[in-house]
Scaffold this motif. Structure first.
Motif, PDB file in Angstrom:
ATOM      1  N   VAL A   1     -13.644  -3.399  18.263  1.00 37.13           N
ATOM      2  CA  VAL A   1     -14.194  -2.897  19.514  1.00 37.13           C
ATOM      3  C   VAL A   1     -13.130  -3.114  20.594  1.00 37.13           C
ATOM      4  CG1 VAL A   1     -15.363  -5.094  19.967  1.00 37.13           C
ATOM      5  CG2 VAL A   1     -16.056  -3.034  21.218  1.00 37.13           C
ATOM      6  N   ALA A   2     -12.896  -2.047  21.406  1.00 40.08           N
ATOM      7  CA  ALA A   2     -11.893  -2.122  22.476  1.00 40.08           C
ATOM      8  C   ALA A   2     -12.564  -1.972  23.824  1.00 40.08           C
ATOM      9  CB  ALA A   2     -10.833  -1.026  22.288  1.00 40.08           C
ATOM     10  N   PHE A   3     -11.884  -2.424  24.854  1.00 37.67           N
ATOM     11  CA  PHE A   3     -12.446  -2.421  26.209  1.00 37.67           C
ATOM     12  C   PHE A   3     -11.496  -1.691  27.158  1.00 37.67           C
ATOM     13  CE2 PHE A   3     -13.192  -6.529  24.049  1.00 37.67           C
ATOM     14  CZ  PHE A   3     -14.507  -6.282  23.664  1.00 37.67           C
ATOM     15  N   GLN A   4     -12.061  -0.845  28.018  1.00 40.44           N
ATOM     16  CA  GLN A   4     -11.265  -0.064  28.960  1.00 40.44           C
ATOM     17  C   GLN A   4     -12.043   0.134  30.258  1.00 40.44           C
ATOM     18  OE1 GLN A   4     -10.607   3.778  27.144  1.00 40.44           O
ATOM     19  NE2 GLN A   4     -12.689   4.447  27.490  1.00 40.44           N
ATOM     20  N   PRO A   5     -11.336   0.448  31.358  1.00 46.48           N
ATOM     21  CA  PRO A   5     -12.044   0.706  32.624  1.00 46.48           C
ATOM     22  C   PRO A   5     -12.707   2.075  32.603  1.00 46.48           C
ATOM     23  CG  PRO A   5      -9.701   1.086  32.897  1.00 46.48           C
ATOM     24  CD  PRO A   5      -9.876   0.523  31.511  1.00 46.48           C
ATOM     25  N   ALA A   6     -13.523   2.350  33.583  1.00 42.93           N
ATOM     26  CA  ALA A   6     -14.141   3.659  33.712  1.00 42.93           C
ATOM     27  C   ALA A   6     -13.071   4.689  34.093  1.00 42.93           C
ATOM     28  CB  ALA A   6     -15.233   3.630  34.780  1.00 42.93           C
ATOM     29  N   ALA A   7     -13.268   5.941  33.698  1.00 38.73           N
ATOM     30  CA  ALA A   7     -12.339   7.017  34.049  1.00 38.73           C
ATOM     31  C   ALA A   7     -12.345   7.230  35.552  1.00 38.73           C
ATOM     32  CB  ALA A   7     -12.725   8.300  33.329  1.00 38.73           C
ATOM     33  N   ALA A   8     -11.135   7.400  36.134  1.00 37.72           N
ATOM     34  CA  ALA A   8     -11.026   7.554  37.581  1.00 37.72           C
ATOM     35  C   ALA A   8     -10.509   8.923  38.005  1.00 37.72           C
ATOM     36  CB  ALA A   8     -10.107   6.468  38.154  1.00 37.72           C
ATOM     37  N   SER A   9      -9.587   9.498  37.235  1.00 40.85           N
ATOM     38  CA  SER A   9      -9.014  10.780  37.655  1.00 40.85           C
ATOM     39  C   SER A   9      -8.369  11.500  36.481  1.00 40.85           C
ATOM     40  CB  SER A   9      -7.971  10.578  38.760  1.00 40.85           C
ATOM     41  OG  SER A   9      -6.915   9.758  38.301  1.00 40.85           O
ATOM     42  N   LEU A  10      -8.106  12.811  36.713  1.00 37.39           N
ATOM     43  CA  LEU A  10      -7.409  13.648  35.748  1.00 37.39           C
ATOM     44  C   LEU A  10      -5.995  13.913  36.258  1.00 37.39           C
ATOM     45  CD1 LEU A  10     -10.151  16.329  34.941  1.00 37.39           C
ATOM     46  CD2 LEU A  10      -9.437  14.421  33.491  1.00 37.39           C
ATOM     47  N   VAL A  11      -5.029  13.864  35.353  1.00 34.49           N
ATOM     48  CA  VAL A  11      -3.629  14.119  35.696  1.00 34.49           C
ATOM     49  C   VAL A  11      -3.111  15.228  34.785  1.00 34.49           C
ATOM     50  CG1 VAL A  11      -1.312  13.147  35.840  1.00 34.49           C
ATOM     51  CG2 VAL A  11      -3.301  11.726  36.403  1.00 34.49           C
ATOM     52  N   VAL A  12      -2.476  16.252  35.377  1.00 37.34           N
ATOM     53  CA  VAL A  12      -1.920  17.353  34.584  1.00 37.34           C
ATOM     54  C   VAL A  12      -0.682  16.866  33.841  1.00 37.34           C
ATOM     55  CG1 VAL A  12      -0.862  19.636  34.665  1.00 37.34           C
ATOM     56  CG2 VAL A  12      -2.811  19.116  36.132  1.00 37.34           C
ATOM     57  N   VAL A  13      -0.609  17.165  32.548  1.00 39.49           N
ATOM     58  CA  VAL A  13       0.531  16.774  31.726  1.00 39.49           C
ATOM     59  C   VAL A  13       1.376  17.994  31.363  1.00 39.49           C
ATOM     60  CG1 VAL A  13       1.246  15.736  29.541  1.00 39.49           C
ATOM     61  CG2 VAL A  13      -0.696  14.783  30.789  1.00 39.49           C
ATOM     62  N   GLU A  14       0.736  19.076  30.926  1.00 38.29           N
ATOM     63  CA  GLU A  14       1.486  20.253  30.469  1.00 38.29           C
ATOM     64  C   GLU A  14       0.676  21.522  30.724  1.00 38.29           C
ATOM     65  OE1 GLU A  14       3.800  21.871  26.418  1.00 38.29           O
ATOM     66  OE2 GLU A  14       2.459  20.143  26.330  1.00 38.29           O
ATOM     67  N   GLY A  15       1.394  22.605  31.058  1.00 38.84           N
ATOM     68  CA  GLY A  15       0.745  23.909  31.214  1.00 38.84           C
ATOM     69  C   GLY A  15       0.690  24.417  32.630  1.00 38.84           C
ATOM     70  N   ASP A  16       1.081  23.601  33.599  1.00 42.77           N
ATOM     71  CA  ASP A  16       1.051  24.047  34.993  1.00 42.77           C
ATOM     72  C   ASP A  16       2.439  24.525  35.412  1.00 42.77           C
ATOM     73  OD1 ASP A  16      -0.027  24.463  37.594  1.00 42.77           O
ATOM     74  OD2 ASP A  16       0.880  22.594  38.252  1.00 42.77           O
ATOM     75  N   GLY A  17       2.489  25.704  36.071  1.00 40.32           N
ATOM     76  CA  GLY A  17       3.756  26.217  36.557  1.00 40.32           C
ATOM     77  C   GLY A  17       4.635  26.823  35.486  1.00 40.32           C
ATOM     78  N   VAL A  18       4.054  27.222  34.364  1.00 39.08           N
ATOM     79  CA  VAL A  18       4.843  27.819  33.283  1.00 39.08           C
ATOM     80  C   VAL A  18       4.621  29.322  33.237  1.00 39.08           C
ATOM     81  CG1 VAL A  18       4.748  25.703  31.943  1.00 39.08           C
ATOM     82  CG2 VAL A  18       3.033  27.473  31.558  1.00 39.08           C
ATOM     83  N   SER A  19       5.515  30.024  32.542  1.00 35.03           N
ATOM     84  CA  SER A  19       5.410  31.464  32.363  1.00 35.03           C
ATOM     85  C   SER A  19       5.442  31.778  30.875  1.00 35.03           C
ATOM     86  CB  SER A  19       6.559  32.188  33.067  1.00 35.03           C
ATOM     87  OG  SER A  19       6.524  31.954  34.460  1.00 35.03           O
ATOM     88  N   ALA A  20       4.727  32.841  30.491  1.00 34.10           N
ATOM     89  CA  ALA A  20       4.676  33.259  29.097  1.00 34.10           C
ATOM     90  C   ALA A  20       4.312  34.737  29.054  1.00 34.10           C
ATOM     91  CB  ALA A  20       3.656  32.428  28.311  1.00 34.10           C
ATOM     92  N   PRO A  21       4.654  35.447  27.976  1.00 36.16           N
ATOM     93  CA  PRO A  21       4.312  36.869  27.884  1.00 36.16           C
ATOM     94  C   PRO A  21       2.806  37.083  27.850  1.00 36.16           C
ATOM     95  CG  PRO A  21       6.012  36.274  26.288  1.00 36.16           C
ATOM     96  CD  PRO A  21       5.483  34.994  26.849  1.00 36.16           C
ATOM     97  N   VAL A  22       2.368  38.268  28.281  1.00 39.03           N
ATOM     98  CA  VAL A  22       0.952  38.604  28.215  1.00 39.03           C
ATOM     99  C   VAL A  22       0.463  38.464  26.776  1.00 39.03           C
ATOM    100  CG1 VAL A  22       0.955  40.147  30.220  1.00 39.03           C
ATOM    101  CG2 VAL A  22       1.540  41.045  27.966  1.00 39.03           C
ATOM    102  N   ARG A  23      -0.792  38.093  26.646  1.00 38.72           N
ATOM    103  CA  ARG A  23      -1.472  37.920  25.350  1.00 38.72           C
ATOM    104  C   ARG A  23      -0.934  36.751  24.527  1.00 38.72           C
ATOM    105  NH1 ARG A  23      -4.794  42.210  24.170  1.00 38.72           N
ATOM    106  NH2 ARG A  23      -4.423  44.170  25.276  1.00 38.72           N
ATOM    107  N   SER A  24      -0.032  35.954  25.056  1.00 37.70           N
ATOM    108  CA  SER A  24       0.506  34.829  24.297  1.00 37.70           C
ATOM    109  C   SER A  24      -0.318  33.572  24.559  1.00 37.70           C
ATOM    110  CB  SER A  24       1.975  34.585  24.664  1.00 37.70           C
ATOM    111  OG  SER A  24       2.082  34.188  26.016  1.00 37.70           O
TER     112      SER A  24
END
Length: 440
Positions: free
Chosen positions: A151-174
């Protein structure tokens, strides 16, 4: 009777018999909360001992006969748990007998691998501390069977942080990876938190909801739509502010079936000098205009001559078409060696008609309209030329003549000019200022 619980033996007892020697049987049981937990028996001979001689001691061994005594294995649950600071969790233990039957009521002794961090009560209730860490919780039966889990112990969730996928470009339908991390107030990852990924119109996500992993990371895959442009994905979780992941969909590969060829203008004088600009705009299979160059475009014509094709670097390609011969030119092209479906037409003509603005009518004004008849005072006569649509001419070049009754029209002493409309005057004036009107 006295009982040694650790040794599971009866320490001693007092018996009453009618005559000695005598054969006796001793049955011993240990009860708890109305249930027999341990039992044992002993058969022995009771004799009269001589004065001063020590009595013989016989031990009665007790065996566990309480709930779960018939189990051959046990299992602790829940397994591999994760608790938020200050939460509690009650464990349970089940057994299996030799025939594979489940035993739900099993007596066990509970322990924690680190009671200083997270102790567990005799009733199998564990309380999470106010710090990160982990322990193993164990259960052992009086028969020696055991099992444990983490059994492990952790604090309550406080926030979300973006790791990957923001500010990227890719072809349509990809597809593009989308990843966020759930963190606690300490900035470290928080596991087992549900994160929802919402896709914008035209796009989609592989999973709608994802549970964060041991390091707090939650990820999915987003698929872009057919239209080029920005796509905003949103990640959210209960009790926390949502975050956005901006992905730009770029046009796909150029397709000859969607490319366009246009001419501007479509009518050109056949003088070998005037030109029509031929523009090729490339599009992908979904009709999105390309915004970058690099493709190979060629143009051909069945009349006149084309300049080399220029790659403008923005998805368009241009050339100029000229001809000294009259007729209609058809311009076709290829894209990366494949014929382009579209084509453009340019008409080359010759004409003797003037190409500039033509005077259609004029106005004549006098200023002042009353003048002293002394042979010296004068009235200024102004002719303003207009095109057919009543637009005043702003350039000179036409020849204008005026005639008058009494008095004379003074053209500055110059001889009369030829009337371009066929008339004549003894004395005339011209467009002195080159602004489309003449004065006398």
């Amino acid at each position: 009777m006295a009982y040694d619980a650790e040794a599971e033996t009866v320490l001693g007892w007092i018996l009453g018999v009618e005559a000695l020697p005598a054969e006796v049987r001793v049955d011993a049981e240990v009860w708890s909360a109305g249930t027999v937990m341990f039992a044992g028996s002993l058969e022995t001979e009771v004799v009269d001992t001589a004065p001063g001689r020590a009595a013989e001691v016989h031990d009665v061994s007790l065996a566990f006969v309480g709930p779960g005594s018939e189990a051959v294995s046990i299992t602790v649950s829940p397994i591999d748990s994760l608790l938020t600071f200050s939460d509690t969790l009650r464990y349970r233990v089940t057994g299996v007998d030799a025939e594979g039957n489940t035993i739900s009521d099993v007596v066990a002794v509970w322990s924690s691998s680190d009671p200083g961090l997270a102790p567990i009560s005799a009733a199998a209730l564990l309380s999470a501390p106010e710090e990160r860490g982990s322990v193993r919780v164990s259960a052992m039966t009086p028969t020696g069977l055991s099992d444990s889990t983490a059994v492990a112990f952790q604090p309550a969730a406080a926030s979300l942080v973006v790791v990957e996928g923001d500010g990227v470009s890719a072809p349509v339908r990809s597809s593009v990876p989308l990843e966020v991390r759930v963190v606690g107030a300490d900035g470290e990852g928080v596991a087992d938190v549900d994160v929802s990924f919402e896709a914008p119109s035209g796009a989609s996500t592989r999973e709608r909801t994802v549970a964060s992993g041991p390091d707090g990371h939650a990820e999915t895959v987003g698929t872009l739509g057919a239209s080029a442009g920005p796509y905003t994905f949103v990640a959210s979780s209960a009790g926390m502010a949502s975050v956005t992941l901006e992905v730009t969909a770029e046009p796909g590969s150029a397709e000859p079936g969607t490319a366009t060829i246009e001419a501007d203008p479509t009518e050109v004088e056949a003088d070998g000098d005037a030109a029509s600009t031929i523009t090729v705009q490339l599009y992908d299979a979904d009709g999105n205009p390309l915004t970058e160059g690099g493709d190979e475009v060629t143009l051909t014509t069945d009349l006149g001559e084309l300049t080399e094709v220029t790659d403008n670097g923005d998805g368009t390609y241009t050339a100029e078409l000229r001809s000294a011969d009259e007729g209609e030119a058809t311009v076709t092209g290829t894209l990366n060696g494949e014929p382009i479906d579209d084509q453009a037409s340019v008409t080359f003509t010759t004409s003797d008609e003037p190409t500039g603005p033509t005077a259609a009518f004029a106005t004549i004004t006098a200023e002042p309209i009353e003048v002293e008849a002394d042979g010296d005072a004068a009235s200024t006569i102004t002719v303003q030329l207009y095109e057919a649509d009543e637009t005043p001419l702003t350039e000179g070049g036409d020849e204008v003549t005026l005639s008058t009754g009494p008095g004379r029209a003074d053209g500055g002493g110059r001889p009369g000019r030829r009337d371009v409309h066929g008339g004549a005057a003894e004395r005339g004036g011209g467009d002195r200022d080159g602004d489309g009107h003449a004065e006398w």
